[in-house]
Design a protein around this motif. Structure first.
Motif, mmCIF file in Angstrom:
data_model
loop_
_atom_site.group_PDB
_atom_site.id
_atom_site.type_symbol
_atom_site.label_atom_id
_atom_site.label_comp_id
_atom_site.label_asym_id
_atom_site.label_seq_id
_atom_site.Cartn_x
_atom_site.Cartn_y
_atom_site.Cartn_z
ATOM 1 N N GLU A 64 4.516 5.064 -7.766
ATOM 2 C CA GLU A 64 3.640 6.099 -7.922
ATOM 3 C C GLU A 64 3.972 7.646 -7.579
ATOM 4 O OE1 GLU A 64 0.812 4.890 -10.651
ATOM 5 O OE2 GLU A 64 2.686 3.850 -10.856
ATOM 6 N N ALA A 65 3.730 7.682 -6.422
ATOM 7 C CA ALA A 65 3.811 9.148 -5.339
ATOM 8 C C ALA A 65 4.656 10.264 -6.393
ATOM 9 C CB ALA A 65 4.120 8.960 -4.066
ATOM 10 N N LEU A 78 4.094 1.766 -4.433
ATOM 11 C CA LEU A 78 2.799 3.100 -4.185
ATOM 12 C C LEU A 78 4.838 3.768 -3.836
ATOM 13 C CD1 LEU A 78 1.230 1.984 -0.425
ATOM 14 C CD2 LEU A 78 0.609 2.292 -3.462
ATOM 15 N N ILE A 105 0.200 -4.417 -5.037
ATOM 16 C CA ILE A 105 0.885 -2.478 -4.619
ATOM 17 C C ILE A 105 1.383 -3.222 -3.397
ATOM 18 C CG2 ILE A 105 -0.455 -0.764 -3.953
ATOM 19 C CD1 ILE A 105 -2.421 -1.565 -5.088
ATOM 20 N N THR A 106 2.888 -2.833 -4.004
ATOM 21 C CA THR A 106 3.745 -3.087 -3.077
ATOM 22 C C THR A 106 4.539 -1.416 -2.091
ATOM 23 O OG1 THR A 106 5.612 -2.755 -4.003
ATOM 24 C CG2 THR A 106 4.786 -5.000 -3.748
ATOM 25 N N PRO A 107 5.407 -1.289 -0.437
ATOM 26 C CA PRO A 107 5.226 0.521 -0.630
ATOM 27 C C PRO A 107 6.405 1.263 -1.877
ATOM 28 C CG PRO A 107 5.969 -1.293 0.938
ATOM 29 C CD PRO A 107 5.407 -2.225 0.054
ATOM 30 N N PHE A 127 -5.003 -5.343 -1.163
ATOM 31 C CA PHE A 127 -3.577 -4.297 -1.556
ATOM 32 C C PHE A 127 -2.057 -5.404 -3.092
ATOM 33 C CE2 PHE A 127 -5.848 -1.648 1.585
ATOM 34 C CZ PHE A 127 -5.733 -0.563 0.047
ATOM 35 N N TYR A 167 -7.729 4.577 5.116
ATOM 36 C CA TYR A 167 -5.848 3.252 4.396
ATOM 37 C C TYR A 167 -5.078 4.366 5.274
ATOM 38 C CZ TYR A 167 -8.972 1.262 1.825
ATOM 39 O OH TYR A 167 -10.598 0.537 0.862
#
Length: 157
Positions: free
Chosen positions: A96-97, A93, A88-90, A83, A28
């Protein structure tokens, strides 16, 4: 290794010329290719110039050899389904990071606090053991003095 590539043209020898845009580093993980060197192959493409394709590439004799050229649409649809259909988008993400990093920092601080408490507990245990040893010595001295006093009392009587 897979590459996302753009079909530039068909060469005069009937070969296909591809311009790599990105390459797959891990399942990925993809990275863009800044220098747009072209790769010429004898593998026929079923689409015309300007089309985006997935090219399966092997390295042979320090050169990239294209093994297969596949339509990119099924791969893109799979990405959308895996995704983007779940939101689940940039931005998601990135959030979440950031949350994961905050959690890691929090766990690090908690771990340091637990270690500090363990050191304090060990120091207190050592202190208590030292006090117990001193108490035993003092008790032994007192018992010895008591015995001496009893002996003197008995002598005096």
């Amino acid at each position: 290794m897979r590459y996302l590539a753009k079909i530039e043209r068909a060469s005069f020898l009937g070969n296909t010329v591809l311009q790599p845009l990105a390459r797959q580093v891990d399942e990925y993980l993809w990275e863009t290719i800044p220098d747009h060197a072209v790769i010429e192959t004898k593998v026929a493409a079923s689409v015309g110039p300007g089309a985006i394709v997935l090219a399966t590439v092997e390295q042979q004799d320090d050169q990239l050899q294209i093994v297969a050229i596949d339509d990119v649409v099924p791969w893109l649809l799979e990405l959308l389904e895996q995704f983007l259909s779940q939101g689940i988008t940039p931005d998601f993400l990135a959030q979440e990071a950031e949350r994961a990093e905050q959690w890691r920092q929090s766990l690090t601080l908690e771990s340091q606090e637990v270690e500090r408490r363990a050191l304090e507990t060990a120091a207190r245990r050592d202190e208590i053991q030292e006090l117990e040893r001193n108490l035993k010595v003092a008790r032994a001295e007192l018992e010895q003095r008591e015995a001496e006093l009893l002996a003197r009392q008995q002598e005096a009587e």
